[in-house]
Design a protein around this motif. Structure first.
Motif, PDB file in Angstrom:
ATOM      1  N   PRO A 189      78.168  60.780  28.700  1.00  0.00           N
ATOM      2  CA  PRO A 189      77.564  61.874  29.469  1.00  0.00           C
ATOM      3  C   PRO A 189      77.065  63.032  28.601  1.00  0.00           C
ATOM      4  CG  PRO A 189      79.536  61.092  30.565  1.00  0.00           C
ATOM      5  CD  PRO A 189      79.501  60.428  29.220  1.00  0.00           C
ATOM      6  N   PHE A 190      77.590  63.165  27.389  1.00  0.00           N
ATOM      7  CA  PHE A 190      77.094  64.216  26.498  1.00  0.00           C
ATOM      8  C   PHE A 190      75.693  63.885  25.993  1.00  0.00           C
ATOM      9  CE2 PHE A 190      81.598  64.910  26.577  1.00  0.00           C
ATOM     10  CZ  PHE A 190      81.761  66.283  26.409  1.00  0.00           C
ATOM     11  N   ILE A 191      75.387  62.603  25.835  1.00  0.00           N
ATOM     12  CA  ILE A 191      74.026  62.204  25.472  1.00  0.00           C
ATOM     13  C   ILE A 191      73.084  62.562  26.605  1.00  0.00           C
ATOM     14  CG2 ILE A 191      72.521  60.273  24.864  1.00  0.00           C
ATOM     15  CD1 ILE A 191      74.919  58.881  23.639  1.00  0.00           C
ATOM     16  N   ALA A 192      73.479  62.241  27.835  1.00  0.00           N
ATOM     17  CA  ALA A 192      72.645  62.580  28.988  1.00  0.00           C
ATOM     18  C   ALA A 192      72.464  64.088  29.118  1.00  0.00           C
ATOM     19  CB  ALA A 192      73.264  62.004  30.262  1.00  0.00           C
ATOM     20  N   THR A 193      73.519  64.843  28.878  1.00  0.00           N
ATOM     21  CA  THR A 193      73.432  66.302  28.947  1.00  0.00           C
ATOM     22  C   THR A 193      72.468  66.830  27.895  1.00  0.00           C
ATOM     23  OG1 THR A 193      75.703  66.391  29.774  1.00  0.00           O
ATOM     24  CG2 THR A 193      74.778  68.438  28.907  1.00  0.00           C
ATOM     25  N   SER A 194      72.500  66.246  26.709  1.00  0.00           N
ATOM     26  CA  SER A 194      71.567  66.639  25.655  1.00  0.00           C
ATOM     27  C   SER A 194      70.123  66.401  26.097  1.00  0.00           C
ATOM     28  CB  SER A 194      71.854  65.848  24.372  1.00  0.00           C
ATOM     29  OG  SER A 194      73.160  66.087  23.911  1.00  0.00           O
ATOM     30  N   VAL A 195      69.893  65.261  26.729  1.00  0.00           N
ATOM     31  CA  VAL A 195      68.560  64.978  27.262  1.00  0.00           C
ATOM     32  C   VAL A 195      68.199  65.989  28.342  1.00  0.00           C
ATOM     33  CG1 VAL A 195      67.227  63.311  28.629  1.00  0.00           C
ATOM     34  CG2 VAL A 195      68.581  62.519  26.677  1.00  0.00           C
ATOM     35  N   GLY A 196      69.194  66.365  29.180  1.00  0.00           N
ATOM     36  CA  GLY A 196      68.943  67.365  30.213  1.00  0.00           C
ATOM     37  C   GLY A 196      68.527  68.706  29.638  1.00  0.00           C
ATOM     38  N   LEU A 239      65.024  68.338  28.662  1.00  0.00           N
ATOM     39  CA  LEU A 239      64.229  68.264  29.891  1.00  0.00           C
ATOM     40  C   LEU A 239      63.931  69.666  30.398  1.00  0.00           C
ATOM     41  CD1 LEU A 239      63.113  66.410  32.205  1.00  0.00           C
ATOM     42  CD2 LEU A 239      65.363  66.621  33.275  1.00  0.00           C
ATOM     43  N   ASP A 240      64.935  70.532  30.387  1.00  0.00           N
ATOM     44  CA  ASP A 240      64.744  71.921  30.815  1.00  0.00           C
ATOM     45  C   ASP A 240      63.739  72.658  29.935  1.00  0.00           C
ATOM     46  OD1 ASP A 240      66.326  72.034  33.081  1.00  0.00           O
ATOM     47  OD2 ASP A 240      68.125  72.687  32.014  1.00  0.00           O
ATOM     48  N   GLU A 241      63.666  72.259  28.676  1.00  0.00           N
ATOM     49  CA  GLU A 241      62.739  72.907  27.744  1.00  0.00           C
ATOM     50  C   GLU A 241      61.341  72.306  27.779  1.00  0.00           C
ATOM     51  OE1 GLU A 241      64.672  72.597  23.974  1.00  0.00           O
ATOM     52  OE2 GLU A 241      66.332  73.922  24.542  1.00  0.00           O
ATOM     53  N   GLY A 242      61.158  71.303  28.641  1.00  0.00           N
ATOM     54  CA  GLY A 242      59.842  70.683  28.774  1.00  0.00           C
ATOM     55  C   GLY A 242      59.449  69.801  27.601  1.00  0.00           C
ATOM     56  N   LYS A 243      60.441  69.354  26.824  1.00  0.00           N
ATOM     57  CA  LYS A 243      60.134  68.575  25.625  1.00  0.00           C
ATOM     58  C   LYS A 243      60.123  67.070  25.870  1.00  0.00           C
ATOM     59  CE  LYS A 243      61.779  72.127  22.445  1.00  0.00           C
ATOM     60  NZ  LYS A 243      62.770  72.492  21.385  1.00  0.00           N
ATOM     61  N   LEU A 244      60.567  66.665  27.049  1.00  0.00           N
ATOM     62  CA  LEU A 244      60.519  65.251  27.420  1.00  0.00           C
ATOM     63  C   LEU A 244      60.672  65.128  28.926  1.00  0.00           C
ATOM     64  CD1 LEU A 244      63.719  64.768  28.067  1.00  0.00           C
ATOM     65  CD2 LEU A 244      63.886  64.199  25.655  1.00  0.00           C
ATOM     66  N   LYS A 245      60.448  63.915  29.425  1.00  0.00           N
ATOM     67  CA  LYS A 245      60.649  63.590  30.826  1.00  0.00           C
ATOM     68  C   LYS A 245      61.477  62.316  30.903  1.00  0.00           C
ATOM     69  CE  LYS A 245      56.239  65.635  32.276  1.00  0.00           C
ATOM     70  NZ  LYS A 245      54.905  65.374  32.897  1.00  0.00           N
ATOM     71  N   ILE A 246      62.214  62.184  31.975  1.00  0.00           N
ATOM     72  CA  ILE A 246      63.096  61.027  32.119  1.00  0.00           C
ATOM     73  C   ILE A 246      62.301  59.725  32.156  1.00  0.00           C
ATOM     74  CG2 ILE A 246      64.794  59.900  33.614  1.00  0.00           C
ATOM     75  CD1 ILE A 246      65.812  62.359  32.065  1.00  0.00           C
ATOM     76  N   ASP A 247      61.094  59.754  32.708  1.00  0.00           N
ATOM     77  CA  ASP A 247      60.303  58.535  32.797  1.00  0.00           C
ATOM     78  C   ASP A 247      59.404  58.313  31.590  1.00  0.00           C
ATOM     79  OD1 ASP A 247      61.376  57.830  35.270  1.00  0.00           O
ATOM     80  OD2 ASP A 247      59.911  59.022  36.368  1.00  0.00           O
ATOM     81  N   ASP A 248      59.544  59.139  30.558  1.00  0.00           N
ATOM     82  CA  ASP A 248      58.774  58.920  29.329  1.00  0.00           C
ATOM     83  C   ASP A 248      59.188  57.601  28.689  1.00  0.00           C
ATOM     84  OD1 ASP A 248      57.310  61.257  29.424  1.00  0.00           O
ATOM     85  OD2 ASP A 248      58.660  62.374  28.098  1.00  0.00           O
ATOM     86  N   PRO A 249      58.221  56.813  28.189  1.00  0.00           N
ATOM     87  CA  PRO A 249      58.595  55.592  27.473  1.00  0.00           C
ATOM     88  C   PRO A 249      59.292  55.930  26.160  1.00  0.00           C
ATOM     89  CG  PRO A 249      56.238  55.997  27.285  1.00  0.00           C
ATOM     90  CD  PRO A 249      56.769  57.002  28.269  1.00  0.00           C
TER      91      PRO A 249
END
Length: 402
Positions: A90-97, A100-110
Protein backbone atom coordinates in the motif's frame (compact mmCIF):
# COMPACT_ATOMS: atom_id res chain seq x y z
CA UNK A 1 22.75 -31.29 24.65
CA UNK A 2 19.37 -29.75 23.90
CA UNK A 3 18.78 -29.61 20.14
CA UNK A 4 17.95 -26.25 18.55
CA UNK A 5 14.29 -27.03 18.01
CA UNK A 6 13.83 -28.31 21.58
CA UNK A 7 15.58 -25.19 22.87
CA UNK A 8 13.19 -22.96 20.93
CA UNK A 9 10.17 -24.72 22.40
CA UNK A 10 11.64 -24.61 25.89
CA UNK A 11 12.10 -20.86 25.64
CA UNK A 12 8.54 -20.46 24.36
CA UNK A 13 7.29 -22.25 27.46
CA UNK A 14 9.39 -20.00 29.69
CA UNK A 15 7.72 -16.96 28.12
CA UNK A 16 4.55 -17.91 29.96
CA UNK A 17 6.31 -18.87 33.18
CA UNK A 18 5.41 -22.51 32.55
CA UNK A 19 1.69 -21.68 32.72
CA UNK A 20 0.66 -23.97 29.88
CA UNK A 21 -1.33 -26.27 32.12
CA UNK A 22 -3.68 -23.61 33.45
CA UNK A 23 -6.12 -21.65 31.34
CA UNK A 24 -5.99 -17.86 31.46
CA UNK A 25 -9.01 -16.21 33.09
CA UNK A 26 -11.67 -14.95 30.68
CA UNK A 27 -11.48 -11.22 30.03
CA UNK A 28 -13.85 -8.83 28.34
CA UNK A 29 -13.42 -6.60 25.34
CA UNK A 30 -9.96 -5.64 24.18
CA UNK A 31 -8.50 -6.94 27.44
CA UNK A 32 -8.93 -10.43 25.97
CA UNK A 33 -6.44 -9.80 23.14
CA UNK A 34 -3.20 -10.11 25.10
CA UNK A 35 -4.18 -13.35 26.90
CA UNK A 36 -5.29 -14.79 23.57
CA UNK A 37 -1.94 -13.97 21.97
CA UNK A 38 -0.18 -15.40 25.03
CA UNK A 39 -2.11 -18.64 24.53
CA UNK A 40 -0.67 -18.89 21.01
CA UNK A 41 2.80 -18.26 22.46
CA UNK A 42 2.21 -20.99 25.03
CA UNK A 43 1.11 -23.37 22.27
CA UNK A 44 4.31 -22.66 20.36
CA UNK A 45 2.70 -21.31 17.19
CA UNK A 46 4.24 -17.84 17.49
CA UNK A 47 7.19 -16.48 19.43
CA UNK A 48 5.38 -13.29 20.37
CA UNK A 49 3.15 -10.50 19.11
CA UNK A 50 2.46 -6.79 19.31
CA UNK A 51 -1.20 -5.85 19.00
CA UNK A 52 -2.78 -2.42 18.66
CA UNK A 53 -6.28 -1.00 18.29
CA UNK A 54 -7.37 2.59 17.70
CA UNK A 55 -10.97 3.78 17.83
CA UNK A 56 -12.07 7.19 16.63
CA UNK A 57 -8.39 8.01 16.23
CA UNK A 58 -7.55 7.24 19.88
CA UNK A 59 -5.30 4.44 21.08
CA UNK A 60 -7.43 1.99 23.07
CA UNK A 61 -5.18 -1.08 23.11
CA UNK A 62 -1.44 -1.68 22.80
CA UNK A 63 0.21 -4.81 24.14
CA UNK A 64 3.31 -6.93 23.66
CA UNK A 65 3.30 -10.65 24.46
CA UNK A 66 5.91 -13.39 24.29
CA UNK A 67 9.43 -13.07 22.96
CA UNK A 68 11.14 -10.78 20.47
CA UNK A 69 13.91 -13.37 20.29
CA UNK A 70 13.43 -16.74 21.96
CA UNK A 71 17.03 -17.86 21.99
CA UNK A 72 18.28 -14.53 23.35
CA UNK A 73 15.46 -14.61 25.92
CA UNK A 74 14.56 -11.08 24.86
CA UNK A 75 10.92 -10.23 25.65
CA UNK A 76 8.67 -8.60 23.11
CA UNK A 77 8.09 -4.87 23.62
CA UNK A 78 5.63 -2.48 22.03
CA UNK A 79 8.43 -0.71 20.14
CA UNK A 80 9.81 -3.92 18.61
CA UNK A 81 10.60 -3.52 14.90
CA UNK A 82 9.11 -6.02 12.44
CA UNK A 83 9.50 -6.83 8.78
CA UNK A 84 5.96 -6.14 7.59
CA UNK A 85 6.69 -7.69 4.18
CA UNK A 86 3.73 -7.26 1.77
CA UNK A 87 2.16 -4.65 4.00
CA UNK A 88 4.70 -2.52 2.11
CA UNK A 89 2.54 -2.68 -1.04
CA UNK A 90 0.00 0.00 0.00
CA UNK A 91 2.95 2.38 0.39
CA UNK A 92 3.71 1.96 -3.32
CA UNK A 93 0.10 2.81 -4.12
CA UNK A 94 0.24 5.81 -1.78
CA UNK A 95 3.38 7.02 -3.55
CA UNK A 96 1.53 6.81 -6.85
CA UNK A 97 -1.36 8.71 -5.23
CA UNK A 98 0.99 11.55 -4.27
CA UNK A 99 2.20 11.83 -7.87
CA UNK A 100 -1.40 11.60 -9.07
CA UNK A 101 -2.24 14.63 -6.93
CA UNK A 102 0.67 16.48 -8.52
CA UNK A 103 -0.60 15.73 -12.01
CA UNK A 104 2.54 13.79 -12.92
CA UNK A 105 0.75 10.59 -13.91
CA UNK A 106 -2.66 8.96 -14.27
CA UNK A 107 -3.78 5.55 -13.12
CA UNK A 108 -4.70 4.53 -16.66
CA UNK A 109 -1.36 5.63 -18.12
CA UNK A 110 0.45 2.77 -19.88
CA UNK A 111 3.54 1.55 -18.07
CA UNK A 112 5.69 2.06 -21.14
CA UNK A 113 5.01 5.81 -21.04
CA UNK A 114 7.47 5.86 -18.12
CA UNK A 115 9.39 2.62 -18.70
CA UNK A 116 10.03 2.27 -22.46
CA UNK A 117 11.39 -1.25 -21.98
CA UNK A 118 7.77 -2.41 -21.61
CA UNK A 119 6.87 -1.16 -25.09
CA UNK A 120 7.20 -4.46 -26.95
CA UNK A 121 5.46 -7.02 -24.80
CA UNK A 122 4.17 -10.44 -25.70
CA UNK A 123 1.47 -12.67 -24.21
CA UNK A 124 2.15 -16.33 -23.50
CA UNK A 125 -0.71 -18.21 -25.15
CA UNK A 126 0.63 -21.70 -24.57
CA UNK A 127 3.82 -22.96 -23.02
CA UNK A 128 5.38 -26.33 -22.36
CA UNK A 129 8.96 -27.58 -22.08
CA UNK A 130 9.23 -27.98 -25.85
CA UNK A 131 7.21 -25.09 -27.25
CA UNK A 132 6.04 -21.59 -26.36
CA UNK A 133 3.32 -19.86 -28.35
CA UNK A 134 3.26 -16.08 -28.10
CA UNK A 135 0.83 -13.42 -29.31
CA UNK A 136 0.41 -9.71 -28.83
CA UNK A 137 -1.76 -8.71 -25.84
CA UNK A 138 -5.02 -6.91 -26.59
CA UNK A 139 -3.72 -3.74 -24.93
CA UNK A 140 -0.79 -2.35 -22.99
CA UNK A 141 -0.53 -2.79 -19.24
CA UNK A 142 -1.28 0.28 -17.12
CA UNK A 143 -0.26 1.61 -13.73
CA UNK A 144 -3.66 0.52 -12.43
CA UNK A 145 -3.05 -3.01 -13.71
CA UNK A 146 0.27 -3.46 -11.91
CA UNK A 147 -1.07 -2.01 -8.64
CA UNK A 148 -4.08 -4.36 -8.69
CA UNK A 149 -2.30 -7.62 -9.58
CA UNK A 150 -4.14 -7.73 -12.89
CA UNK A 151 -1.33 -6.88 -15.33
CA UNK A 152 -0.60 -10.46 -16.30
CA UNK A 153 3.06 -9.98 -15.36
CA UNK A 154 4.74 -13.03 -13.83
CA UNK A 155 5.56 -13.06 -10.15
CA UNK A 156 9.27 -13.36 -10.85
CA UNK A 157 11.94 -12.87 -13.47
CA UNK A 158 15.14 -14.93 -13.84
CA UNK A 159 17.19 -12.63 -11.60
CA UNK A 160 14.66 -12.76 -8.77
CA UNK A 161 15.27 -16.33 -7.59
CA UNK A 162 16.69 -17.18 -5.23
CA UNK A 163 15.98 -14.17 -3.05
CA UNK A 164 19.65 -13.64 -2.26
CA UNK A 165 20.41 -13.25 -5.97
CA UNK A 166 17.71 -10.65 -6.56
CA UNK A 167 19.00 -8.49 -3.74
CA UNK A 168 22.27 -7.95 -5.63
CA UNK A 169 20.52 -5.96 -8.34
CA UNK A 170 19.01 -2.47 -8.42
CA UNK A 171 15.28 -1.88 -8.77
CA UNK A 172 15.87 -0.63 -12.32
CA UNK A 173 17.76 -3.82 -13.25
CA UNK A 174 15.17 -6.18 -11.76
CA UNK A 175 12.32 -4.39 -13.53
CA UNK A 176 14.22 -4.28 -16.82
CA UNK A 177 14.58 -8.07 -16.78
CA UNK A 178 10.90 -8.44 -15.87
CA UNK A 179 9.92 -6.32 -18.87
CA UNK A 180 11.34 -8.98 -21.19
CA UNK A 181 9.13 -11.76 -19.82
CA UNK A 182 5.86 -12.54 -21.65
CA UNK A 183 2.60 -11.77 -19.89
CA UNK A 184 0.84 -14.77 -18.40
CA UNK A 185 -2.66 -13.32 -18.88
CA UNK A 186 -4.35 -10.53 -20.79
CA UNK A 187 -4.03 -7.16 -19.01
CA UNK A 188 -6.99 -6.60 -16.69
CA UNK A 189 -8.45 -10.05 -17.31
CA UNK A 190 -7.87 -11.68 -13.95
CA UNK A 191 -6.25 -11.31 -10.56
CA UNK A 192 -2.82 -12.97 -10.43
CA UNK A 193 -0.52 -12.12 -7.54
CA UNK A 194 2.74 -10.61 -8.79
CA UNK A 195 5.30 -9.16 -6.42
CA UNK A 196 7.48 -8.03 -9.30
CA UNK A 197 4.50 -6.54 -11.11
CA UNK A 198 3.89 -4.37 -8.06
CA UNK A 199 7.58 -3.44 -8.05
CA UNK A 200 7.10 -2.00 -11.55
CA UNK A 201 4.92 0.71 -9.98
CA UNK A 202 7.71 1.49 -7.52
CA UNK A 203 10.13 1.88 -10.41
CA UNK A 204 7.69 4.30 -12.08
CA UNK A 205 7.66 6.37 -8.87
CA UNK A 206 11.44 6.35 -8.93
CA UNK A 207 11.56 7.58 -12.53
CA UNK A 208 8.87 10.24 -12.15
CA UNK A 209 10.19 11.54 -8.82
CA UNK A 210 13.81 11.46 -9.96
CA UNK A 211 15.10 9.84 -6.78
CA UNK A 212 15.42 6.33 -5.28
CA UNK A 213 12.04 4.87 -4.45
CA UNK A 214 12.85 4.22 -0.79
CA UNK A 215 13.98 7.83 -0.33
CA UNK A 216 10.68 9.05 -1.78
CA UNK A 217 8.68 6.98 0.70
CA UNK A 218 10.84 8.03 3.64
CA UNK A 219 10.56 11.73 2.79
CA UNK A 220 6.99 11.91 1.46
CA UNK A 221 5.18 9.35 3.64
CA UNK A 222 7.19 8.29 6.72
CA UNK A 223 8.26 11.83 7.66
CA UNK A 224 4.85 13.58 7.39
CA UNK A 225 3.14 10.73 9.26
CA UNK A 226 5.75 10.71 12.02
CA UNK A 227 6.75 7.12 11.25
CA UNK A 228 10.15 7.61 12.88
CA UNK A 229 10.86 3.91 13.41
CA UNK A 230 10.10 2.89 9.81
CA UNK A 231 12.70 2.31 7.12
CA UNK A 232 13.88 0.06 4.30
CA UNK A 233 17.47 -0.32 5.46
CA UNK A 234 17.72 -0.39 9.28
CA UNK A 235 20.71 1.32 10.86
CA UNK A 236 22.98 -0.78 13.08
CA UNK A 237 21.49 0.69 16.24
CA UNK A 238 18.06 -0.63 15.17
CA UNK A 239 19.19 -4.24 14.68
CA UNK A 240 18.75 -5.26 18.35
CA UNK A 241 15.13 -4.07 18.21
CA UNK A 242 14.18 -6.24 15.22
CA UNK A 243 12.06 -9.30 16.00
CA UNK A 244 13.57 -12.68 15.17
CA UNK A 245 11.85 -14.50 12.30
CA UNK A 246 10.48 -18.00 12.77
CA UNK A 247 8.59 -20.57 10.74
CA UNK A 248 6.73 -23.72 11.68
CA UNK A 249 8.52 -26.84 10.46
CA UNK A 250 7.37 -30.25 11.58
CA UNK A 251 5.03 -28.49 13.98
CA UNK A 252 7.81 -26.59 15.75
CA UNK A 253 9.03 -23.02 15.65
CA UNK A 254 12.39 -22.80 13.88
CA UNK A 255 14.40 -19.74 13.01
CA UNK A 256 14.23 -18.93 9.30
CA UNK A 257 16.95 -20.38 7.14
CA UNK A 258 19.85 -18.69 5.37
CA UNK A 259 18.97 -17.12 2.02
CA UNK A 260 15.59 -15.79 3.17
CA UNK A 261 14.75 -12.18 4.06
CA UNK A 262 14.32 -13.34 7.64
CA UNK A 263 17.83 -14.54 8.33
CA UNK A 264 21.33 -13.15 8.77
CA UNK A 265 22.79 -10.39 6.63
CA UNK A 266 19.84 -10.41 4.22
CA UNK A 267 17.43 -9.81 7.10
CA UNK A 268 19.38 -6.66 7.93
CA UNK A 269 19.75 -5.81 4.19
CA UNK A 270 23.53 -5.83 4.49
CA UNK A 271 25.31 -5.83 1.14
CA UNK A 272 22.09 -5.48 -0.88
CA UNK A 273 21.16 -3.13 -3.71
CA UNK A 274 17.51 -3.99 -4.29
CA UNK A 275 15.29 -1.98 -1.90
CA UNK A 276 12.56 -4.66 -1.98
CA UNK A 277 9.79 -2.06 -2.42
CA UNK A 278 7.07 -4.71 -2.54
CA UNK A 279 8.04 -6.20 0.84
CA UNK A 280 10.92 -4.31 2.40
CA UNK A 281 9.55 -2.05 5.12
CA UNK A 282 10.66 -2.41 8.74
CA UNK A 283 8.15 -0.82 11.12
CA UNK A 284 6.40 -0.83 14.48
CA UNK A 285 2.76 -1.21 15.46
CA UNK A 286 2.33 2.48 16.26
CA UNK A 287 3.95 3.56 12.99
CA UNK A 288 1.73 1.23 10.95
CA UNK A 289 -1.32 2.53 12.81
CA UNK A 290 -0.44 6.08 11.73
CA UNK A 291 -0.43 4.98 8.10
CA UNK A 292 -3.78 3.18 8.36
CA UNK A 293 -5.35 6.06 10.29
CA UNK A 294 -4.40 8.48 7.50
CA UNK A 295 -6.57 6.49 5.08
CA UNK A 296 -9.39 6.25 7.62
CA UNK A 297 -9.19 10.06 7.93
CA UNK A 298 -9.55 10.54 4.18
CA UNK A 299 -5.92 11.39 3.47
CA UNK A 300 -5.29 13.73 6.41
CA UNK A 301 -2.76 13.40 9.20
CA UNK A 302 -2.26 15.67 12.22
CA UNK A 303 -4.57 18.24 10.64
CA UNK A 304 -2.58 18.34 7.40
CA UNK A 305 -3.57 16.78 4.10
CA UNK A 306 -1.24 14.15 2.69
CA UNK A 307 -3.52 12.80 -0.06
CA UNK A 308 -6.50 14.45 -1.71
CA UNK A 309 -9.95 12.88 -1.21
CA UNK A 310 -9.92 12.11 -4.94
CA UNK A 311 -6.62 10.24 -4.68
CA UNK A 312 -7.84 8.25 -1.65
CA UNK A 313 -11.06 7.32 -3.48
CA UNK A 314 -9.07 6.26 -6.55
CA UNK A 315 -6.69 4.08 -4.55
CA UNK A 316 -9.47 2.41 -2.55
CA UNK A 317 -11.88 1.67 -5.40
CA UNK A 318 -12.26 -2.12 -5.83
CA UNK A 319 -11.00 -3.11 -9.27
CA UNK A 320 -11.01 -6.89 -9.46
CA UNK A 321 -12.27 -9.76 -7.30
CA UNK A 322 -9.71 -11.91 -5.50
CA UNK A 323 -10.35 -15.63 -6.12
CA UNK A 324 -11.79 -17.29 -2.98
CA UNK A 325 -9.23 -20.08 -3.19
CA UNK A 326 -6.64 -17.52 -2.10
CA UNK A 327 -8.21 -17.72 1.35
CA UNK A 328 -9.63 -14.19 1.14
CA UNK A 329 -13.28 -14.87 0.37
CA UNK A 330 -15.38 -11.72 0.16
CA UNK A 331 -12.53 -9.41 -0.77
CA UNK A 332 -11.50 -7.45 -3.84
CA UNK A 333 -8.27 -5.85 -4.96
CA UNK A 334 -7.96 -2.09 -5.05
CA UNK A 335 -4.70 -0.26 -5.76
CA UNK A 336 -2.20 -1.70 -3.32
CA UNK A 337 -4.96 -2.43 -0.78
CA UNK A 338 -7.45 -5.26 -0.39
CA UNK A 339 -11.05 -4.29 0.30
CA UNK A 340 -13.52 -6.39 2.25
CA UNK A 341 -16.63 -6.57 0.04
CA UNK A 342 -18.57 -8.83 2.41
CA UNK A 343 -18.29 -9.04 6.18
CA UNK A 344 -16.24 -11.96 7.47
CA UNK A 345 -13.78 -13.00 10.19
CA UNK A 346 -14.52 -9.87 12.19
CA UNK A 347 -13.93 -7.49 9.28
CA UNK A 348 -16.85 -5.31 8.22
CA UNK A 349 -17.65 -4.69 4.56
CA UNK A 350 -15.63 -1.73 3.31
CA UNK A 351 -12.62 -2.48 5.54
CA UNK A 352 -9.26 -1.98 3.86
CA UNK A 353 -6.49 -4.38 4.83
CA UNK A 354 -3.28 -6.11 3.92
CA UNK A 355 -1.19 -8.91 5.34
CA UNK A 356 2.52 -9.66 5.23
CA UNK A 357 4.30 -12.90 4.37
CA UNK A 358 5.68 -13.13 7.92
CA UNK A 359 2.19 -13.04 9.46
CA UNK A 360 1.64 -9.33 10.12
CA UNK A 361 -1.77 -7.79 9.44
CA UNK A 362 -3.34 -4.34 9.50
CA UNK A 363 -6.81 -3.04 8.79
CA UNK A 364 -8.83 0.18 8.78
CA UNK A 365 -12.61 -0.08 9.22
CA UNK A 366 -14.55 3.03 8.12
CA UNK A 367 -17.84 1.69 9.52
CA UNK A 368 -16.58 1.22 13.06
CA UNK A 369 -13.80 3.84 12.85
CA UNK A 370 -11.29 1.23 13.95
CA UNK A 371 -7.64 0.70 13.06
CA UNK A 372 -6.09 -2.62 14.02
CA UNK A 373 -2.53 -3.90 13.79
CA UNK A 374 -1.15 -7.33 14.63
CA UNK A 375 2.59 -7.85 14.23
CA UNK A 376 4.15 -11.32 14.43
CA UNK A 377 7.11 -12.88 12.63
CA UNK A 378 5.89 -16.27 11.42
CA UNK A 379 4.53 -16.98 7.93
CA UNK A 380 0.82 -17.54 7.84
CA UNK A 381 -0.38 -16.88 11.40
CA UNK A 382 -3.94 -17.00 10.02
CA UNK A 383 -5.49 -18.41 13.19
CA UNK A 384 -3.83 -15.70 15.25
CA UNK A 385 -5.03 -13.01 12.84
CA UNK A 386 -8.63 -14.23 12.84
CA UNK A 387 -8.62 -14.46 16.62
CA UNK A 388 -7.65 -10.82 16.94
CA UNK A 389 -10.02 -9.43 14.30
CA UNK A 390 -12.92 -11.36 15.82
CA UNK A 391 -12.09 -10.16 19.34
CA UNK A 392 -11.99 -6.54 18.18
CA UNK A 393 -15.30 -6.91 16.33
CA UNK A 394 -16.92 -8.54 19.37
CA UNK A 395 -15.65 -5.80 21.66
CA UNK A 396 -17.15 -3.18 19.38
CA UNK A 397 -20.50 -4.91 19.11
CA UNK A 398 -20.71 -5.25 22.92
CA UNK A 399 -19.69 -1.66 23.54
CA UNK A 400 -16.42 -2.77 25.13
CA UNK A 401 -14.05 -1.11 22.66
CA UNK A 402 -12.70 1.46 25.13
Amino acid sequence: MIQRREFVLAMAALASGGARASAAPARKGLAAIAPTMQAFVDAGTIAGAVTLVQHEGKLVHLAATGWRDIEQRAPMSTDTVFQVMSQSKPFIATSVGLLLDEGKLKIDDPVDAFLPEFGDQWLLVRGDPNERVLARPSRKITIGDVLSHSSGLPDAAPVTHPFAVKMRYSLAEVVAVLSQQPLEAEPGARWRYSNQGIAVAARIVEVVAGRPYENFVEQRIFAPLGMKASCYRPAAEVWPKIAADYELREGRLREMENGSPGYGALKLRQGTRYPLPEAGIFSTAEDMARFHQMFLDGGRTKGERLLSPQAVATLLMPRIAIPPERGMSGSAQALGWRIQTAAGNGLAAGTIHHSGAFGSFGWADPQRHIVGVMLVQRPGAVDERKAMTKLVAAAYEKGEIA
